[in-house]
Scaffold this motif. Structure first.
Motif: not given
Length: 311
Positions: A187-201
């Motif tokens: 769960r932690i990996r999933f959401w922090y990878v997603s959040a990191g992708a949001a910041l990149a966009a």
């Protein structure tokens, strides 16, 4: 004096793209996932931002929609790398190819069109009147203040001053031990990878709505790869990553000034400066003292999929 003030102001603006993308990559890599799709995410965020303001002249809406696009694409990437446990490098490269390709296809309709609305400068009373640095530091758009002042502090506090941050770093260092301690690794990996992708966009939207207010194919110009390199150089620390991004912003602005003032240096060489700087920064950890290399070491489980049944 005007030249120095302009150089500082341009450095801050240019470094903002790299800083925001690097902060997103710090979140992903701290939990053990390498995301090499930053270039594609920036491209998707850039075209989302410009397409939004052409339809509805609201840069805030364009930035928010870019964050949402990055979050959704990041969730797809996280599903592949965290849930399915596919190869992270290949998934990242696929994301870069997909993101840049889709952005180029959509961007044909917007190529060369100036952004109808951008983030305007916001002057901080009294501070913006300071000589030399007032206009450069305290007359920036709201995203600059967010990127340089709010986000690094928030992410640093999260990582190193909270219990949740300790859990997060444990997932990146030893997911098996973290799982045994009851920490939800996937769960932690999933959401922090997603959040990191949001910041990149979001960095892409910043690029077309605050720095270069238009879209053209190739506008990203390798900034995603530079952001990944900055995270490595910064030792996976948010404040250091932002400082390194600011340094690259200075290098980029020097190239602009050199071309504008007809320095006796070929224009292609001036354009190469950020990439030459990336190579130089990658050499530094190799030549640094052992203690410095240890401080800059990557999370132990970086790039390794976690299989709960193999502990």
């Amino acid at each position: 004096m005007d030249l120095i003030a302009g150089l500082i102001q341009t450095s801050i603006l240019a470094g903002g793209v790299l800083a925001l993308a690097a902060l997103g990559e710090v979140l992903a890599e701290r939990v053990g996932i390498v995301n090499l799709g930053v270039e594609g995410l920036i491209a998707l965020g850039a075209i989302t931002g410009i397409a939004t303001v052409v339809a509805i002249p609201s840069p805030t809406l364009g930035f928010v929609l870019a964050l949402l696009v990055g979050l959704l694409v990041g969730m797809v990437f996280a599903t592949a790398t965290v849930i399915v446990r596919a190869n992270q490098i290949l998934c990242g490269l696929a994301l870069t190819l997909m993101g840049t390709g889709v952005a180029a296809m959509i961007g044909k309709a917007y190529s060369g069109i100036p952004a109808p609305a951008t983030f305007p400068p916001v002057a901080i009373p009294f501070l913006s009147d300071l000589p030399l640095v007032g206009r450069a530091l305290f007359t920036q758009n709201v995203l600059v203040y967010l990127i340089y002042l709010v986000l690094p502090f928030a992410i640093h506090h999260l990582l190193f001053r909270t219990r949740h941050g300790l859990d997060l770093r444990a997932v990146g260092e030893n997911p098996a031990a973290a799982d045994a301690a009851g920490i939800p690794v996937r769960r932690i990996r999933f959401w922090y990878v997603s959040a990191g992708a949001a910041l990149a966009a979001g960095a892409g939207a910043y690029l077309t709505l605050a720095f270069v207010p238009s879209w053209s194919e190739g506008v990203v110009a390798g900034r995603g790869w530079i952001a990944v390199a900055l995270v490595i150089f910064a030792g996976y620390r948010p404040w250091t990553a932002v400082g390194a991004a600011l340094l690259f912003g200075l290098i980029t602005s020097l190239g602009f000034v050199g071309q504008a003032r007809n320095w006796p240096i070929a224009a292609p060489v001036l354009s190469m400066l950020p990439y030459l700087g990336t190579i130089a920064l990658m050499i530094v950890p190799v030549l640094a003292w052992q203690k410095v290399r240890r401080l800059m070491a990557a999370p132990a489980a970086l790039g390794q999929p976690y299989f709960r049944d193999v502990r």
